[in-house]
Design an enzyme around this catalytic site. Sequence first.
Site, PDB file in Angstrom:
ATOM      1  N   ASP A  51      -1.708   3.395  -0.085  1.00 29.02           N
ATOM      2  CA  ASP A  51      -0.901   4.614  -0.175  1.00 29.02           C
ATOM      3  C   ASP A  51      -0.286   4.767  -1.561  1.00 29.02           C
ATOM      4  O   ASP A  51      -0.345   5.853  -2.155  1.00 29.02           O
ATOM      5  CB  ASP A  51       0.204   4.573   0.880  1.00 29.02           C
TER       6      ASP A  51
ATOM      7  N   LYS B  59       6.837  -1.646   2.675  1.00 24.13           N
ATOM      8  CA  LYS B  59       7.821  -0.587   2.911  1.00 24.13           C
ATOM      9  C   LYS B  59       8.654  -0.921   4.137  1.00 24.13           C
ATOM     10  O   LYS B  59       8.125  -1.456   5.126  1.00 24.13           O
ATOM     11  CB  LYS B  59       7.126   0.758   3.160  1.00 24.13           C
TER      12      LYS B  59
ATOM     13  N   HIS C 251      -1.935   7.361   8.514  1.00 30.00           N
ATOM     14  CA  HIS C 251      -2.442   8.703   8.185  1.00 30.00           C
ATOM     15  C   HIS C 251      -3.599   8.529   7.220  1.00 30.00           C
ATOM     16  O   HIS C 251      -3.844   7.428   6.719  1.00 30.00           O
ATOM     17  CB  HIS C 251      -1.353   9.589   7.559  1.00 30.00           C
TER      18      HIS C 251
ATOM     19  N   THR D 155       4.037   8.755   6.587  1.00 32.76           N
ATOM     20  CA  THR D 155       4.070   7.325   6.868  1.00 32.76           C
ATOM     21  C   THR D 155       4.950   6.957   8.059  1.00 32.76           C
ATOM     22  O   THR D 155       4.532   6.210   8.950  1.00 32.76           O
ATOM     23  CB  THR D 155       4.542   6.560   5.618  1.00 32.76           C
TER      24      THR D 155
ATOM     25  N   HIS E 193      -1.380   7.845  -3.994  1.00 31.33           N
ATOM     26  CA  HIS E 193      -0.444   8.828  -4.536  1.00 31.33           C
ATOM     27  C   HIS E 193      -0.455   8.828  -6.059  1.00 31.33           C
ATOM     28  O   HIS E 193      -0.421   9.893  -6.689  1.00 31.33           O
ATOM     29  CB  HIS E 193       0.971   8.538  -4.044  1.00 31.33           C
TER      30      HIS E 193
END
Length: 550
Positions: free
Chosen positions: A293, A163, A339, A80, A297
């Site tokens: 993301d 984030k 990504h 990230t 995960h």
Amino acid sequence: MKFAPALLSAVLAAGAAFPSLAAAPERAAPPRLIVTIVVDQFSANLFDQYRSRYTGGLKRLADQGLVSINGYQTHGLTETCPGHSTVLTGMHPAETGIPANDWVDPATGKEVYCLAAPQNHLAHGDDGSDNGPVGPDQIKATSLGDWLVAASPASKVFAVSGKDRGAINLAGHHGQAFWFTDDFGLTTYVEPGQVAEARLAPVTAFNTAFRAEMAAQPVTWDYRHDDCRALGGDWVIRGQTFHSVLPPTNLKFDTSPLLDEQTLKAAEYLLDSQKLGQSASVDVLGVSLSGTDRIGHGYGTQGPEMCEQQHRLDEALGGFLNRLAQVPGGALVVLTADHGGSDFVERLAARGYPHAHRADLRGVATVSAELQQRFGLDAAPLQQGGSGIIVADAEDRALPEPLRTQAAEAAVERLRQLPDIAFAETRERMLALPIPDTRNPEMLTLQERMRLSVVEGRSPDIILAFQPNVVAGGRVGGAIPSHGTPWEYDRRVPIVFWWPGAEGQERFLPMRTIDIAPTLANLIGVQPDAPIDGRCMDLPQFAKGRCETK
């Protein structure tokens, strides 16, 4: 040179038949607002998989935008922080100084977060939360917002994310970055001499409304789309049963579609409250959406969780684009990803990819034990750290030279023999290689991809990559799949430019995320303050859309 009347008539007639020979159409003025949307872990594969099912904002972007169907993060360690660092700097991670989400300080053996800034504080008053005190200091490159503010001090640069590393990388060194923190709303960093209340002022009213909304309505997440319900099932992952179903176990705000929906709501709040795109100056707004993301995960990419996330993200982006279409000075959006990602290996193996599995790390432990005995060390020297392997003592501090180099070189020779490992090389040997030409990212060798992620003083002693669809670790309730590899499913990302009234166009030749910044800089008439790796790409519908050629 004079044309005969008959010849001139023929040329004009040809111009009517062939638009390239006709008078150029009137081009639009450059927009007053640039919006960069980074969808965390949004692989080109995921975009393609759901493209026919999108009905909202992602459909509008795909149908009306300039779409690069071969977008690339060029580097090998696709995480990230480094991925975000490429988008608005025009530079590879090897030159932004961000090789990974974290690295190990060889002198102390302590882990260093990619945006660590111990001199700062967190504005919400809890420096022990999130990733601790952060800031842009670790980023060695400047970005689009920095170039803009240098040329136009009245311009505003904001970024918002789930984030800190999403927001700060997009805001650059001179913008204002906000991100969500538990039970508070949006926070930011406070540098020495700054006041927390002043730093939070642009989002104070939003935070008040957000906390009231969360208190009044508990977090929920259930099925809204029939195509997602059919994807549920049970999977055994490292001896534990994972129930892939909605609502998921341990439901939280930041592992649900609510995170992106609230991030986009915060972006709209900044748009309105700061009057972005409404003055004579160009403004920049970065929006990093972390939900894909976190969900990828926690639950994988091929279950009902990601299916619902894609539908709800699409719907939320539709409303956001509607709002951007009303910006008086005009807005241009670029959407990409930091990504890509893949599904968890157990589901991949069951669906026709039997090579997908979790790495057997006993071989690495065996190599480490061999090195301990060979070099007469007090402890096994190989430790996982910073997206690679460090060669260290029992406290993770670097071994003295020349012992460290000797042990690292010996380790590489043995690690290359392990079947799960595709690439292993020492940091020093990688740094001795030049930065490769990445204009054709599809053709980069594995070594070249990895070189683009290596930073002196920050990268681990041994640069490592597992074979495709081989992952280390993972647990139910934590991260089940991962990313960070040099393989195409982690490198390929969508890159889409859109503006109100855009005419749909697809470009099949590769485009890199490092090409975004010079393209936008050309459009708004600013210059990078130093040479960059990316190149400008034409946006021909704008008056300043054509790139200079030399």
